[in-house]
Design an enzyme around this catalytic site. Structure first.
Site, mmCIF file in Angstrom:
data_model
loop_
_atom_site.group_PDB
_atom_site.id
_atom_site.type_symbol
_atom_site.label_atom_id
_atom_site.label_comp_id
_atom_site.label_asym_id
_atom_site.label_seq_id
_atom_site.Cartn_x
_atom_site.Cartn_y
_atom_site.Cartn_z
ATOM 1 N N THR A 1 59.053 14.460 -34.478
ATOM 2 C CA THR A 1 60.413 14.201 -33.892
ATOM 3 C C THR A 1 61.121 13.538 -34.845
ATOM 4 O OG1 THR A 1 59.450 13.642 -31.676
ATOM 5 C CG2 THR A 1 61.726 12.842 -32.345
ATOM 6 N N LEU A 2 62.353 14.067 -35.146
ATOM 7 C CA LEU A 2 63.134 13.485 -36.067
ATOM 8 C C LEU A 2 64.433 12.806 -35.661
ATOM 9 C CD1 LEU A 2 63.217 16.759 -38.796
ATOM 10 C CD2 LEU A 2 62.071 14.478 -39.084
#
Lengths: 263, 244
Positions: free
Chosen positions: B22-23
């Site tokens: 997850t960015l």
């Protein structure tokens, strides 16, 4: 037990449907020195007989604290008992870490029983040669379990394992109905009495027995020798009275003897 | 993983094999507010799921019951919230299967979630949520929060997201021990109203959930009354002719 055929491997069934290696492991438990447990609604007492090999050596540790709310007493191969205690401690602390809450003892004994069962079904393993009396608390109150090398476990009001445990069991069978509502002090006294029964005449002193308690508001701990000795003495005073007077004698020595229970 | 220099580490992770982690969040929920009241816990959250600056989804339930004793409210990435619900479902089913009179209470669930969030954070792949966990067990009320980096604490009133800035001061002033149900709801609505006025990702469709010893109750979605009749709004371009 006599020599049996089909007893070389734990994974070999006998024609009669028995696993002899497992049964032999249970024999090992019977050879260990006695351990007893009894419980009330709120407390459990575990006691064991400590036999040292010689006067020069110390005795083997048979009662282990597993967590603040769980303790075990073992009989049989103490080395196996130590290893299993380490497993139990590990399970408890891992649960506490993830859930910030004590592991319910009923779930711990199932995990322990499943671990023991594995050893009855692998050709490269052997069953654990130790019986464990597991005393602990959960949401519903105080519990006492017996875990056996076969992988079975049972809940008990009171139980005794090890050598000459039958004598203790006879005493416990007579009195078990009073345990559920017994006070903490009476429970400890009953435990000492049961231990006395296994000694068969030998003198009961605090140096040859270990007593531990765990309760709803009381973390698991082993009681100190001095308190135990005082309790033993109060038991003896009661015994010396003629049988008919036992009731009166009990009241008499309860008050002056009010031994410091607060540890 | 070099924690001192985070940029090269992140690039390193991405370049090895196209890693998946997850960015940034995509569909997000905004604030959740929770308070302890006389009989248990009250949690309020609106039903909006924003896709960046678009208010795309307007019926997202952001408060869910967990087991018999807890309520979980989440702000942040909605898909991560759904993932957490899946984990918790497995946990509760496993707990129920024991069928032994013991059950996981809000304290246990809160700590479990803390461990999950913190472990994900350590792998640089967080669950992008701020979670509010409330419940009652054996008369004991419990209200706590876990953030996406694993920061966790318990308190008498909790707020996430914009609620931290807008709701918390109101709660600090007006919350008191053993506040009644009606007053609790009024307090939550007051906070939600401020959030509705000032948080651009808030929508006027909210649910309030309550949990007591006897069980969980999640309200039907409803809207708050708002007032926009301020004179300054009447002729908005008065001071700046030509603008709109």
């Amino acid at each position: 037990m006599f020599r049996n055929q089909y007893d070389t491997d734990v994974t070999t069934w006998s024609p009669a449907g028995r696993l002899f290696q497992v049964e032999y492991a249970m024999e090992a438990v019977k050879q260990g020195s006695a351990a007893i447990g009894l419980r009330s609604k709120t407390h459990i007492v575990l006691a064991s007989v400590n036999k040292a090999n010689s006067e020069l050596s110390s005795h083997q540790k048979k009662i282990f604290k597993v967590d603040d709310h769980i303790g075990v007493a073992i009989a049989g191969l103490t080395a196996d008992g130590r290893v299993l205690s380490r497993y139990l401690r590990s399970e408890c602390i891992n649960y506490s870490f993830s859930y910030e809450s004590p592991l319910p003892v009923g779930r711990l004994v199932v995990q322990l029983a499943d671990k023991a069962q594995v050893c009855t079904q692998r050709s490269w393993k052997r069953p654990y040669g130790v019986g464990l009396l597991v005393a602990g608390l959960d949401e519903l109150g105080a519990h006492l379990y017996y875990n056996c090398p076969s992988g079975n476990y049972f809940e008990y009001q009171a139980f005794a394992i090890g050598s000459r445990s039958q004598a203790a069991k006879t005493y416990l069978e007579r009195k078990f109905e009073t345990f559920m509502n017994a006070s903490r002090e009476d429970l400890i006294k009953d435990a000492l009495f049961a231990i006395k029964e296994t000694l068969q005449g030998e003198k009961l002193t605090s140096s040859i027995c270990t007593v531990s308690v765990v309760g709803v508001e009381e973390p698991f701990h082993i009681m100190d020798q001095k308190t135990i000795q005082q309790l033993i003495e109060s038991l003896e005073v009661k015994e010396d009275e003629p049988v008919g007077d036992q009731g009166a004698a009990m009241q008499e020595d309860e008050s002056p003897e009010a031994a410091p229970m607060d540890i | 993983m070099n924690s001192i220099d985070s940029t090269p580490a992140k690039q390193g992770l991405a370049s090895i094999e196209g890693s998946e982690r997850t960015l940034y969040p995509y569909v997000t929920g905004t604030s959740v507010i929770g308070i302890k009241y006389k009989d248990g816990i009250l949690i309020a959250a609106d039903m909006g799921g924003s896709y960046g600056s678009t208010l795309r989804y307007k019926s997202v339930e952001r408060i869910k019951p967990i087991g018999k004793h807890s309520l979980l409210g989440a702000s942040g990435e909605i898909s991560d919230f759904q993932e957490i619900l899946k984990y918790l479902d497995e946990l509760i089913v496993y707990d129920n299967m024991w069928d032994d009179g013991n059950s996981l209470g809000p304290k246990e669930v809160h700590n479990y979630l803390t461990r999950v969030m913190y472990n994900r954070r350590n792998k640089f792949n967080p669950l992008w949520n701020s979670l509010v966990l409330g419940g009652v067990k054996k008369g004991q009320k419990y209200l706590g929060m876990v953030s996406m980096i694993g920061v966790h604490f318990e308190d008498n009133h909790i707020a996430t997201g914009f609620g931290n800035h807008l709701a918390r001061p109101i709660l600090r002033e007006e919350w008191h021990e053993n506040i009644s149900f009606e007053d609790g709801v009024k307090l939550l609505e007051k906070c939600m109203r401020v959030l509705l006025y000032r948080d651009r990702s808030a929508i006027n469709k909210l649910q309030i959930a309550k949990i007591t010893e006897s069980g969980v109750f999640v309200s039907q979605p409803y809207a708050l009354k708002t007032f926009w009749g301020y004179s300054a709004f009447e002729n908005p371009t008065k001071g700046a002719e030509g603008s709109w």
